[in-house]
Design a protein around this motif. Structure first.
Motif, mmCIF file in Angstrom:
data_model
loop_
_atom_site.group_PDB
_atom_site.id
_atom_site.type_symbol
_atom_site.label_atom_id
_atom_site.label_comp_id
_atom_site.label_asym_id
_atom_site.label_seq_id
_atom_site.Cartn_x
_atom_site.Cartn_y
_atom_site.Cartn_z
ATOM 1 N N GLY A 1 -71.026 -74.981 5.208
ATOM 2 C CA GLY A 1 -72.227 -74.192 5.412
ATOM 3 C C GLY A 1 -73.411 -75.010 5.901
ATOM 4 N N ILE A 2 -74.297 -74.346 6.638
ATOM 5 C CA ILE A 2 -75.505 -74.968 7.192
ATOM 6 C C ILE A 2 -76.699 -74.075 6.889
ATOM 7 C CG2 ILE A 2 -76.706 -75.649 9.319
ATOM 8 C CD1 ILE A 2 -74.013 -76.252 10.546
ATOM 9 N N ALA A 3 -77.808 -74.693 6.461
ATOM 10 C CA ALA A 3 -79.065 -73.973 6.278
ATOM 11 C C ALA A 3 -80.147 -74.674 7.070
ATOM 12 C CB ALA A 3 -79.438 -73.904 4.808
ATOM 13 N N ALA A 4 -80.775 -73.953 7.994
ATOM 14 C CA ALA A 4 -81.905 -74.469 8.760
ATOM 15 C C ALA A 4 -83.176 -73.872 8.174
ATOM 16 C CB ALA A 4 -81.765 -74.093 10.226
ATOM 17 N N ILE A 5 -84.150 -74.733 7.859
ATOM 18 C CA ILE A 5 -85.360 -74.312 7.148
ATOM 19 C C ILE A 5 -86.569 -74.523 8.045
ATOM 20 C CG2 ILE A 5 -86.788 -74.673 5.101
ATOM 21 C CD1 ILE A 5 -84.253 -75.757 3.708
ATOM 22 N N TYR A 6 -87.376 -73.478 8.196
ATOM 23 C CA TYR A 6 -88.593 -73.503 9.003
ATOM 24 C C TYR A 6 -89.757 -73.190 8.062
ATOM 25 C CZ TYR A 6 -85.182 -73.222 12.748
ATOM 26 O OH TYR A 6 -84.112 -73.470 13.583
ATOM 27 N N GLU A 7 -90.685 -74.132 7.934
ATOM 28 C CA GLU A 7 -91.718 -74.055 6.905
ATOM 29 C C GLU A 7 -93.064 -73.623 7.479
ATOM 30 O OE1 GLU A 7 -91.917 -77.808 4.948
ATOM 31 O OE2 GLU A 7 -89.865 -77.676 4.149
ATOM 32 N N GLY A 8 -93.754 -72.765 6.728
ATOM 33 C CA GLY A 8 -95.122 -72.423 7.049
ATOM 34 C C GLY A 8 -96.092 -73.395 6.416
ATOM 35 N N LYS A 9 -97.355 -73.348 6.836
ATOM 36 C CA LYS A 9 -98.358 -74.268 6.306
ATOM 37 C C LYS A 9 -98.930 -73.793 4.978
ATOM 38 C CE LYS A 9 -99.744 -76.167 10.794
ATOM 39 N NZ LYS A 9 -100.854 -76.379 11.761
ATOM 40 N N GLU A 10 -98.825 -72.502 4.698
ATOM 41 C CA GLU A 10 -99.394 -71.956 3.474
ATOM 42 C C GLU A 10 -98.282 -71.630 2.478
ATOM 43 O OE1 GLU A 10 -101.685 -68.529 4.481
ATOM 44 O OE2 GLU A 10 -102.719 -69.542 6.149
ATOM 45 N N PRO A 11 -98.601 -71.625 1.180
ATOM 46 C CA PRO A 11 -97.597 -71.233 0.181
ATOM 47 C C PRO A 11 -97.165 -69.789 0.404
ATOM 48 C CG PRO A 11 -99.508 -72.255 -0.856
ATOM 49 C CD PRO A 11 -99.887 -71.996 0.567
ATOM 50 N N GLY A 12 -95.907 -69.511 0.079
ATOM 51 C CA GLY A 12 -95.405 -68.153 0.230
ATOM 52 C C GLY A 12 -93.951 -68.069 -0.157
ATOM 53 N N PRO A 13 -93.352 -66.912 0.016
ATOM 54 C CA PRO A 13 -91.954 -66.724 -0.397
ATOM 55 C C PRO A 13 -90.982 -67.438 0.530
ATOM 56 C CG PRO A 13 -92.765 -64.762 0.697
ATOM 57 C CD PRO A 13 -93.943 -65.678 0.549
ATOM 58 N N THR A 14 -89.775 -67.641 0.032
ATOM 59 C CA THR A 14 -88.666 -68.148 0.829
ATOM 60 C C THR A 14 -87.759 -66.975 1.169
ATOM 61 O OG1 THR A 14 -88.717 -70.354 -0.153
ATOM 62 C CG2 THR A 14 -86.643 -69.651 0.843
ATOM 63 N N VAL A 15 -87.523 -66.758 2.446
ATOM 64 C CA VAL A 15 -86.725 -65.623 2.916
ATOM 65 C C VAL A 15 -85.496 -66.156 3.641
ATOM 66 C CG1 VAL A 15 -86.692 -63.512 4.275
ATOM 67 C CG2 VAL A 15 -88.811 -64.245 3.148
ATOM 68 N N LEU A 16 -84.335 -65.774 3.178
ATOM 69 C CA LEU A 16 -83.054 -66.235 3.717
ATOM 70 C C LEU A 16 -82.415 -65.132 4.556
ATOM 71 C CD1 LEU A 16 -80.286 -68.176 1.834
ATOM 72 C CD2 LEU A 16 -79.698 -66.020 2.932
ATOM 73 N N VAL A 17 -81.920 -65.500 5.717
ATOM 74 C CA VAL A 17 -81.122 -64.595 6.549
ATOM 75 C C VAL A 17 -79.771 -65.266 6.766
ATOM 76 C CG1 VAL A 17 -80.979 -63.271 8.677
ATOM 77 C CG2 VAL A 17 -83.221 -63.819 7.711
#
Length: 382
Positions: free
Chosen positions: A55-71
């Motif tokens: 399995g592979i997970a690619a993570i793209y981060e925002g600058k502000e705190p917030g939820p983690t959403v997985l697709v």
């Protein structure tokens, strides 16, 4: 948020490349390499590899705190010979992407393109390419991987294409959307004898003849409500191909299916009691094991609400379709960790069915899938 014409061409080519080289569950080595290479060009903030296998997970981060959403999409193909004259047909004998996982990966690759250009404002978007969906082991292995704690999604989403529905039309409901199922392997052992004197041995033949209808009768069928159950005999073997030997050993393979995990527990107890009682009465030893274990897939209302909003905003028509469905999907494992929802996207009313040897994922669904998921991510993450 819109794919360019160049993106669409690239995504279709990527899908065709994956289609040419299908790999089976837990064997997706090259598929994972190809996915990682495509993702690398989008410069994710982090890539986790080897999750739950390949399995592979690619993570793209925002600058502000917030939820983690997985697709999530799936990596694996099927052990079925493709019958096709497509230029990009499978190049591996006996294996094919005949469920559309190549198309699902292309949709997530499209999300990667868009996220690579514009990160979410807050939180994290996680694109999960999951191994071994077809045998039910992949999602369980991913969520059990210690590194999954680095992801810990607040929401999880997925889609599956579905022939038999109008093209581009979606189906979405709250609650169960796919059944729990598992393979039950029964091995009966007795004692061989000369075929002229079967009474001197212990044959499993009578027990097999008794169990085949009895196991099937445990599944009451009918509507897909809380009491739904089904038992399908998929394989039977008795003895060896010899006329002079009364057999000692038999195997029965059966698929057990219920709408919910709780119903599966009850069905397993009933099936095992039936088998053990029949074997004991005839003096046979018995071994029971379970494989291809799928939890039922439950759509959480709060996750469904986000998909409905995205479908509305992208003007993708949807209704309840024929959900829930009898088939199984291991995405339900992610729903045990976070509010999750899966929707189904029509591949065409006359399109070959999933797992048919002439099935092929419609390329024109890629853009629709990207739009719906991208809208969902933007609504949640900005």
């Amino acid at each position: 948020m819109v794919l360019t014409n160049e993106d669409v061409v690239d995504l279709v080519a990527f899908r065709h490349k994956l289609h040419r080289a299908p790999e089976l569950s837990r064997q997706e080595v090259q598929t994972a390499r190809d996915v990682r290479a495509f993702l690398a060009a989008t410069r994710p903030d982090q890539i986790l590899t080897g999750l739950g296998g390949h399995g592979i997970a690619a993570i793209y981060e925002g600058k502000e705190p917030g939820p983690t959403v997985l697709v999530r999409a799936e990596l694996d193909g099927l052990p079925i010979q493709e019958i096709s004259d497509l230029a990009y047909r499978s190049g591996t004998a006996g294996k094919g992407h005949l469920c559309g996982h190549d198309g699902h990966m292309a949709i997530l690759a499209g999300l990667a393109r868009v996220l690579g250009r514009q990160r979410p404002r807050r939180g994290r978007a996680v694109l999960m390419f999951q191994p071994a969906e077809e045998d039910g082991s992949g999602a369980a292995a991913v969520v059990a991987d210690p590194r999954f704690r680095e992801i810990s999604p607040d929401f999880a989403f997925a889609l599956h294409n579905l022939p038999g529905m109008p093209f581009g039309h979606a189906a979405l409901v709250e609650g169960p959307v796919s059944c729990a199922s598992r393979g039950m392997r029964i091995v009966l052992d007795g004692k061989t004898a000369h075929a002229s004197m079967p009474e001197t041995g212990v044959s499993p033949v009578a027990v097999v003849a008794e169990l085949l209808p009895a196991l099937t009768a445990l599944g009451r069928g009918g509507p897909l409500d809380d009491g739904f159950s089904m038992v399908t005999i998929t394989h039977v073997k008795i003895g060896e191909p010899a006329f002079g030997v009364a057999p000692a050993r038999a195997e029965i393979w059966a698929t057990l299916r219920t709408l919910t995990d709780a119903g599966m527990e009850d069905l397993c107890v009933s099936a095992e009691h039936l088998v053990l009682s029949a074997a004991r009465e005839k003096g046979l030893s018995v071994e029971i094991s379970h494989d291809d274990i799928f939890a039922h897939c439950e759509n959480a209302p709060e996750a469904v609400a986000h998909l409905r909003r995205a479908l509305d905003e992208e003007r993708v028509p949807y209704d309840a379709g024929n959900l829930p469905m009898r088939a199984s999907e291991d995405f339900g494992r992610f729903g045990q960790k976070a509010p999750a929802a899966m929707f189904f996207l029509g591949a065409g009313e006359n399109h070959p069915s999933l797992h048919n040897p002439d099935y092929d994922f419609p390329d024109d669904l890629i853009g629709i899938g990207v739009r719906v998921f991208m809208r969902t991510l933007r609504n949640l993450l900005g």
